[in-house]
Every structure is written in structure tokens, then in C-alpha cells.
Design a protein around this motif. Sequence first.
Motif, PDB file in Angstrom:
ATOM      1  N   GLN A 122      45.902 121.927  57.030  1.00  0.00           N
ATOM      2  CA  GLN A 122      45.773 120.669  56.708  1.00  0.00           C
ATOM      3  C   GLN A 122      46.488 119.675  57.433  1.00  0.00           C
ATOM      4  O   GLN A 122      47.509 120.016  58.222  1.00  0.00           O
ATOM      5  CB  GLN A 122      46.367 120.458  55.104  1.00  0.00           C
ATOM      6  CG  GLN A 122      45.735 121.288  54.080  1.00  0.00           C
ATOM      7  CD  GLN A 122      44.332 120.894  53.883  1.00  0.00           C
ATOM      8  OE1 GLN A 122      43.537 119.820  53.798  1.00  0.00           O
ATOM      9  NE2 GLN A 122      43.265 121.924  54.113  1.00  0.00           N
ATOM     10  N   PRO A 123      45.904 118.361  57.242  1.00  0.00           N
ATOM     11  CA  PRO A 123      46.728 117.345  58.124  1.00  0.00           C
ATOM     12  C   PRO A 123      48.098 117.160  57.941  1.00  0.00           C
ATOM     13  O   PRO A 123      48.478 117.298  56.938  1.00  0.00           O
ATOM     14  CB  PRO A 123      45.725 115.981  58.119  1.00  0.00           C
ATOM     15  CG  PRO A 123      44.505 116.364  57.313  1.00  0.00           C
ATOM     16  CD  PRO A 123      44.858 117.689  56.560  1.00  0.00           C
ATOM     17  N   VAL A 124      48.659 116.431  59.068  1.00  0.00           N
ATOM     18  CA  VAL A 124      50.312 116.180  58.734  1.00  0.00           C
ATOM     19  C   VAL A 124      50.365 114.648  58.937  1.00  0.00           C
ATOM     20  O   VAL A 124      49.893 114.154  59.870  1.00  0.00           O
ATOM     21  CB  VAL A 124      51.027 117.040  59.779  1.00  0.00           C
ATOM     22  CG1 VAL A 124      52.402 116.407  59.703  1.00  0.00           C
ATOM     23  CG2 VAL A 124      51.090 118.721  59.564  1.00  0.00           C
ATOM     24  N   SER A 125      51.151 114.060  58.095  1.00  0.00           N
ATOM     25  CA  SER A 125      51.052 112.580  58.157  1.00  0.00           C
ATOM     26  C   SER A 125      52.736 112.463  57.786  1.00  0.00           C
ATOM     27  O   SER A 125      53.200 112.792  57.070  1.00  0.00           O
ATOM     28  CB  SER A 125      50.572 111.864  57.036  1.00  0.00           C
ATOM     29  OG  SER A 125      50.874 110.484  56.683  1.00  0.00           O
ATOM     30  N   VAL A 126      53.378 111.608  58.981  1.00  0.00           N
ATOM     31  CA  VAL A 126      54.898 111.540  59.143  1.00  0.00           C
ATOM     32  C   VAL A 126      55.063 110.120  58.741  1.00  0.00           C
ATOM     33  O   VAL A 126      54.426 109.099  59.403  1.00  0.00           O
ATOM     34  CB  VAL A 126      55.547 112.347  60.232  1.00  0.00           C
ATOM     35  CG1 VAL A 126      55.139 113.732  60.316  1.00  0.00           C
ATOM     36  CG2 VAL A 126      54.773 111.689  61.518  1.00  0.00           C
ATOM     37  N   SER A 127      56.168 109.895  58.183  1.00  0.00           N
ATOM     38  CA  SER A 127      56.808 108.456  57.958  1.00  0.00           C
ATOM     39  C   SER A 127      58.302 108.485  58.004  1.00  0.00           C
ATOM     40  O   SER A 127      59.001 109.531  57.138  1.00  0.00           O
ATOM     41  CB  SER A 127      56.286 107.776  56.810  1.00  0.00           C
ATOM     42  OG  SER A 127      56.846 106.386  56.506  1.00  0.00           O
ATOM     43  N   ALA A 128      59.061 107.752  58.703  1.00  0.00           N
ATOM     44  CA  ALA A 128      60.532 107.795  58.802  1.00  0.00           C
ATOM     45  C   ALA A 128      61.075 106.404  58.818  1.00  0.00           C
ATOM     46  O   ALA A 128      60.584 105.686  59.310  1.00  0.00           O
ATOM     47  CB  ALA A 128      60.816 108.504  60.142  1.00  0.00           C
ATOM     48  N   ALA A 129      61.984 106.334  58.250  1.00  0.00           N
ATOM     49  CA  ALA A 129      62.931 105.216  58.051  1.00  0.00           C
ATOM     50  C   ALA A 129      64.043 105.580  58.965  1.00  0.00           C
ATOM     51  O   ALA A 129      64.890 106.966  58.796  1.00  0.00           O
ATOM     52  CB  ALA A 129      63.507 104.754  56.881  1.00  0.00           C
ATOM     53  N   ILE A 130      64.646 105.119  59.690  1.00  0.00           N
ATOM     54  CA  ILE A 130      65.600 105.417  61.062  1.00  0.00           C
ATOM     55  C   ILE A 130      66.538 104.285  61.428  1.00  0.00           C
ATOM     56  O   ILE A 130      66.157 103.022  61.243  1.00  0.00           O
ATOM     57  CB  ILE A 130      64.796 105.625  62.311  1.00  0.00           C
ATOM     58  CG1 ILE A 130      63.676 106.727  62.141  1.00  0.00           C
ATOM     59  CG2 ILE A 130      66.137 106.236  63.326  1.00  0.00           C
ATOM     60  CD1 ILE A 130      62.603 106.703  63.394  1.00  0.00           C
ATOM     61  N   ASP A 131      67.796 104.586  61.213  1.00  0.00           N
ATOM     62  CA  ASP A 131      68.966 103.884  61.418  1.00  0.00           C
ATOM     63  C   ASP A 131      69.429 104.306  62.784  1.00  0.00           C
ATOM     64  O   ASP A 131      69.777 105.602  62.739  1.00  0.00           O
ATOM     65  CB  ASP A 131      69.974 103.997  60.190  1.00  0.00           C
ATOM     66  CG  ASP A 131      69.660 103.516  58.719  1.00  0.00           C
ATOM     67  OD1 ASP A 131      68.964 102.329  58.814  1.00  0.00           O
ATOM     68  OD2 ASP A 131      69.870 103.889  57.971  1.00  0.00           O
ATOM     69  N   LEU A 132      70.135 103.369  63.554  1.00  0.00           N
ATOM     70  CA  LEU A 132      70.077 103.871  65.016  1.00  0.00           C
ATOM     71  C   LEU A 132      70.972 102.586  65.483  1.00  0.00           C
ATOM     72  O   LEU A 132      71.146 101.543  64.921  1.00  0.00           O
ATOM     73  CB  LEU A 132      69.177 104.162  65.774  1.00  0.00           C
ATOM     74  CG  LEU A 132      68.338 102.926  66.379  1.00  0.00           C
ATOM     75  CD1 LEU A 132      67.690 103.645  67.368  1.00  0.00           C
ATOM     76  CD2 LEU A 132      67.233 102.753  65.172  1.00  0.00           C
ATOM     77  N   GLY A 133      71.776 102.672  66.376  1.00  0.00           N
ATOM     78  CA  GLY A 133      72.368 101.844  67.264  1.00  0.00           C
ATOM     79  C   GLY A 133      71.854 101.529  68.771  1.00  0.00           C
ATOM     80  O   GLY A 133      71.489 102.602  69.261  1.00  0.00           O
ATOM     81  N   VAL A 134      71.875 100.453  69.392  1.00  0.00           N
ATOM     82  CA  VAL A 134      71.623 100.206  70.545  1.00  0.00           C
ATOM     83  C   VAL A 134      72.797  99.269  70.992  1.00  0.00           C
ATOM     84  O   VAL A 134      73.575  98.466  70.374  1.00  0.00           O
ATOM     85  CB  VAL A 134      70.163  99.371  70.582  1.00  0.00           C
ATOM     86  CG1 VAL A 134      69.079 100.289  70.115  1.00  0.00           C
ATOM     87  CG2 VAL A 134      70.432  97.907  69.889  1.00  0.00           C
ATOM     88  N   CYS A 135      72.913  99.451  72.371  1.00  0.00           N
ATOM     89  CA  CYS A 135      74.393  99.045  73.231  1.00  0.00           C
ATOM     90  C   CYS A 135      74.034  98.583  74.284  1.00  0.00           C
ATOM     91  O   CYS A 135      73.193  98.949  75.435  1.00  0.00           O
ATOM     92  CB  CYS A 135      75.126 100.033  73.120  1.00  0.00           C
ATOM     93  SG  CYS A 135      76.849 100.055  73.489  1.00  0.00           S
ATOM     94  N   ASP A 136      74.743  97.443  74.865  1.00  0.00           N
ATOM     95  CA  ASP A 136      75.046  96.957  76.002  1.00  0.00           C
ATOM     96  C   ASP A 136      76.476  96.545  76.240  1.00  0.00           C
ATOM     97  O   ASP A 136      77.410  97.348  76.138  1.00  0.00           O
ATOM     98  CB  ASP A 136      74.058  95.795  76.315  1.00  0.00           C
ATOM     99  CG  ASP A 136      73.978  95.488  77.798  1.00  0.00           C
ATOM    100  OD1 ASP A 136      74.422  96.130  78.666  1.00  0.00           O
ATOM    101  OD2 ASP A 136      73.450  94.209  78.250  1.00  0.00           O
ATOM    102  N   GLU A 137      76.839  95.231  76.392  1.00  0.00           N
ATOM    103  CA  GLU A 137      78.046  94.688  76.256  1.00  0.00           C
ATOM    104  C   GLU A 137      78.535  94.661  74.732  1.00  0.00           C
ATOM    105  O   GLU A 137      79.649  95.057  74.170  1.00  0.00           O
ATOM    106  CB  GLU A 137      78.205  93.064  76.685  1.00  0.00           C
ATOM    107  CG  GLU A 137      77.648  93.160  78.102  1.00  0.00           C
ATOM    108  CD  GLU A 137      77.899  91.756  78.584  1.00  0.00           C
ATOM    109  OE1 GLU A 137      78.534  90.850  77.660  1.00  0.00           O
ATOM    110  OE2 GLU A 137      77.234  91.229  79.534  1.00  0.00           O
ATOM    111  N   ILE A 138      77.546  94.662  73.794  1.00  0.00           N
ATOM    112  CA  ILE A 138      77.705  95.060  72.514  1.00  0.00           C
ATOM    113  C   ILE A 138      77.141  96.126  71.944  1.00  0.00           C
ATOM    114  O   ILE A 138      76.111  96.402  72.431  1.00  0.00           O
ATOM    115  CB  ILE A 138      77.796  93.671  71.590  1.00  0.00           C
ATOM    116  CG1 ILE A 138      76.166  93.392  71.549  1.00  0.00           C
ATOM    117  CG2 ILE A 138      78.595  92.563  72.052  1.00  0.00           C
ATOM    118  CD1 ILE A 138      75.887  91.889  70.601  1.00  0.00           C
TER     119      ILE A 138
END
Length: 272
Positions: free
Chosen positions: A124-140
Motif C-alpha cells: 500500500q502507499p506510504v504517506s508521511v507527515s512530520a512536525a519537527i523542532d530544531l535549531g539553526v545557528c550562526d552568531e545566535i
Amino acid sequence: MNIKSIIGAAFAGGMALLAAGPAISQAMPDNLLNAELRKGWRMSDGDQMAALRLTLAPGWKTYWRAPGEGGIPPSFNWTGSRNVAGVSFHWPKPQVYDVNGVRVIGYRDELVLPIEFTPVDPTQPVSVSAAIDLGVCDEICVPMSITVSAELDSTAKPDPMIEAALTARPEDAAKAGLSAARCSAEPIRDGLRMTANMTIPQVGPDEFAVVELADTSVWISPADTRRSGGDLTATADMVPPNAQPFALDRSSIRITIFGGSGRVVDLQGCTG
């Protein structure tokens, strides 16, 4: 795809941005983060290989699964996916960065993270959905939330971008010359102190180890890493949510060894 900055919520919840003094005023670029799910292909064993692709503004970074001192580990919620029995991540080799004197581990400009989905029913088909918490960084370093979703294509051919990310995974410890890995543990007031003794050739001039457990609710300190000849020792404290000593499953211990030359070696499990 929906991308939403949650900087204000992070401050309200006590999650500080990692910066020193005036760096807090750094402007946020309009193209700070873009995300997509690459649909991948159905493998011979019935699993679906796909990937999360994150594209960041030039010079910005996002974190590895164990981000280092003060970093924001990514978290994934797959509620809403259909015909998915299991999810496995195949992290490519990360880089080590100094951000305002703090060591962080992650990826600059782009991350292609291969993700393997095991269907409940491979026909059968696969359907994916995600809520993702993450960080991105440079000087902050900025905490963010994103949502991604896709209907995965079971008939597509292998994706060269995903294949390249799979090839870029850390070296297997056995192939890097590991001949023995022994772990011991002693109780401390609020958990355990684990010491891993690994017989392995030197990975690089400035080796350090990162210790992880399958149970991510256990806090793990940065490992004290030392080399003596052909042996590498890593010691880390482990504190579970109840702050009590606990039974350690040595097979669940994951140790990643970073060398200053850019080599990264992955070790899963150790003996008593």
C-alpha cells in the motif's frame, strides 16, 4: 510545507539563544530555512528510503542528533503519517563548529537526512507527515518548528542526492580497526557514571567521543575522552528523569568518535 519561527516562545520557556552580548541583534535572513521531503524509492526489502532536505541561509548551521554543549537537538513527531510502522534515521557525518566559544555539532548550509520508513503493508502507499523542532545557528542559535509531508512514490528510482548522503555516513567502528569495546558503570547520586574502553587506532589528532543512549530522556554529560596508546577511554555521567541509578543496557550505548582530521567513527553497543 509550513515554517514558523518560535523565538518568542523559546524565550518564554527559558530556552536561551546562544550568543554573547550584541550578537543577539543579528538580523534574521528571509531565506533562513527551507525544508522538503524527498520522496525516495521503495527498496527490495519493502522499506521506503526518503530524506528530509534542509536548506539554510549561507553560513547558517543546523544541529546533529547530539548537538554538543548548549545545542538544540532535533525532534520529530510523525503523528498523521499513514501506513508507517517504523522510522529509522541515517545521519550523514556532521561537522564540529565553535560558536561563541561553544562547541556544537551539525551541518552548514544544507542537510540531506536519509529517513527509512517501514510500511505496515508494503503493498500500500506510504504517506508521511512530520512536525519537527530544531535549531539553526550562526552568531545566535534560533529554535524553530517546521511541518513537512509527502506521499511517497513506491515506483521511483533511487535518488542520487539521497544516495550521496547515505555514502557520507560515519565510518563503521569495525572497519576503522576497533577490536574491543568494553563498558562499565558505577552508581552516582543521581544516575550512573559510564566508562567505555575502546581498542581502536587513533581517529585524528584531537579526538573526542559523544555518548548516546537509545532512551533520549536520559541526560548525558560531555564525555571525558582520553587516549593511551591503542586504547581510547570515554567517561560520561548519565542522569535519568527520576535522578536515580538505573540498569544500563550496554547494547543501547552509541559512541561516536570525532577526530580533528574530519574523520567520524560510529560504534553501536559494547560488552561488560
